[in-house]
Design a protein around this motif. Structure first.
Motif, PDB file in Angstrom:
ATOM      1  N   PRO A 111       0.799  -1.227   0.000  1.00 22.89           N
ATOM      2  CA  PRO A 111       0.000   0.000   0.000  1.00 22.89           C
ATOM      3  C   PRO A 111       0.833   1.279   0.000  1.00 22.89           C
ATOM      4  O   PRO A 111       0.488   2.243  -0.669  1.00 22.89           O
ATOM      5  N   GLN A 112       1.953   1.293   0.713  1.00 26.40           N
ATOM      6  CA  GLN A 112       2.779   2.492   0.791  1.00 26.40           C
ATOM      7  C   GLN A 112       3.427   2.808  -0.559  1.00 26.40           C
ATOM      8  O   GLN A 112       3.474   3.962  -0.981  1.00 26.40           O
ATOM      9  N   ALA A 123       0.745   3.921  -3.116  1.00 25.53           N
ATOM     10  CA  ALA A 123       0.310   5.290  -2.859  1.00 25.53           C
ATOM     11  C   ALA A 123       1.318   6.294  -3.396  1.00 25.53           C
ATOM     12  O   ALA A 123       0.948   7.270  -4.063  1.00 25.53           O
ATOM     13  N   ARG A 124       2.591   6.085  -3.134  1.00 24.84           N
ATOM     14  CA  ARG A 124       3.610   7.033  -3.580  1.00 24.84           C
ATOM     15  C   ARG A 124       3.696   7.072  -5.102  1.00 24.84           C
ATOM     16  O   ARG A 124       3.766   8.136  -5.704  1.00 24.84           O
ATOM     17  N   CYS A 164       1.327   6.152  -7.322  1.00 25.10           N
ATOM     18  CA  CYS A 164       0.086   6.685  -7.896  1.00 25.10           C
ATOM     19  C   CYS A 164      -0.035   8.189  -7.698  1.00 25.10           C
ATOM     20  O   CYS A 164      -0.598   8.890  -8.537  1.00 25.10           O
ATOM     21  N   GLU A 165       0.473   8.686  -6.621  1.00 23.15           N
ATOM     22  CA  GLU A 165       0.366  10.121  -6.330  1.00 23.15           C
ATOM     23  C   GLU A 165       1.463  10.938  -7.010  1.00 23.15           C
ATOM     24  O   GLU A 165       1.194  12.000  -7.559  1.00 23.15           O
ATOM     25  N   TRP A 222      -6.822  -1.995  -4.424  1.00 17.57           N
ATOM     26  CA  TRP A 222      -6.103  -1.064  -3.565  1.00 17.57           C
ATOM     27  C   TRP A 222      -6.784   0.304  -3.570  1.00 17.57           C
ATOM     28  O   TRP A 222      -6.965   0.922  -2.516  1.00 17.57           O
ATOM     29  N   HIS A 229      -7.913   1.843  -0.190  1.00 19.88           N
ATOM     30  CA  HIS A 229      -7.009   2.842   0.390  1.00 19.88           C
ATOM     31  C   HIS A 229      -7.013   4.202  -0.309  1.00 19.88           C
ATOM     32  O   HIS A 229      -6.467   5.156   0.225  1.00 19.88           O
ATOM     33  N   GLY A 230      -7.559   4.277  -1.502  1.00 17.20           N
ATOM     34  CA  GLY A 230      -7.440   5.485  -2.314  1.00 17.20           C
ATOM     35  C   GLY A 230      -7.964   6.745  -1.662  1.00 17.20           C
ATOM     36  O   GLY A 230      -7.376   7.813  -1.783  1.00 17.20           O
ATOM     37  N   ARG A 287      -5.257   7.694   0.966  1.00 15.41           N
ATOM     38  CA  ARG A 287      -3.870   7.781   0.545  1.00 15.41           C
ATOM     39  C   ARG A 287      -3.605   8.713  -0.626  1.00 15.41           C
ATOM     40  O   ARG A 287      -2.456   9.065  -0.881  1.00 15.41           O
ATOM     41  N   LEU A 288      -4.636   9.066  -1.396  1.00 16.65           N
ATOM     42  CA  LEU A 288      -4.436   9.884  -2.586  1.00 16.65           C
ATOM     43  C   LEU A 288      -5.153  11.213  -2.470  1.00 16.65           C
ATOM     44  O   LEU A 288      -6.177  11.315  -1.796  1.00 16.65           O
ATOM     45  N   ARG A 342      -6.966  10.550  -7.046  1.00 12.45           N
ATOM     46  CA  ARG A 342      -7.991   9.509  -6.901  1.00 12.45           C
ATOM     47  C   ARG A 342      -8.957   9.551  -8.085  1.00 12.45           C
ATOM     48  O   ARG A 342      -9.293   8.517  -8.658  1.00 12.45           O
TER      49      ARG A 342
END
Length: 95
Positions: free
Chosen positions: A25-26, A29-30, A32-33, A55, A59-60, A63-64, A69
């Motif tokens: 997930p970490q 997130a990094r 995708c962002e 995911w 988590h979106g 995390r985004l 998102r």
């Protein structure tokens, strides 16, 4: 699945490519962002679409950013921002 490639390591200071799981997930997130076109091309080739979609659903929201998102919801064909009452165009291009 191999670790994060060298071109994406700038997003993970202090880590080598082999010690990062691209499906965690970490890391997702990094990438995708903050990932650029090359990073995202690698990500979408390395991580199955159904895993990315799961995911994002899980988590979106936390995390985004709203804009990232909305982008990934469109890319992955998920319901886009509608549950917030937002128009996806406003989330992607707020001006």
């Amino acid at each position: 699945m191999e670790g994060v490639p060298a071109h994406a390591l700038r997003l993970f200071p202090g880590h080598g490519g082999g010690d990062l799981d691209p499906a965690s997930p970490q890391v997702l997130a990094r990438l995708c962002e903050d990932g650029d076109a090359r990073d995202l091309a690698w990500l979408t080739a390395a991580v199955p679409e159904d895993h990315l979609a799961a995911w994002l659903a899980r988590h979106g929201r936390r995390r985004l950013s709203r804009r990232s998102r909305a982008f990934w919801e469109v890319v992955l064909g998920q319901q886009s921002c509608a549950e917030d009452g937002e128009d996806v165009r406003r989330a992607l291009w707020p001006l």
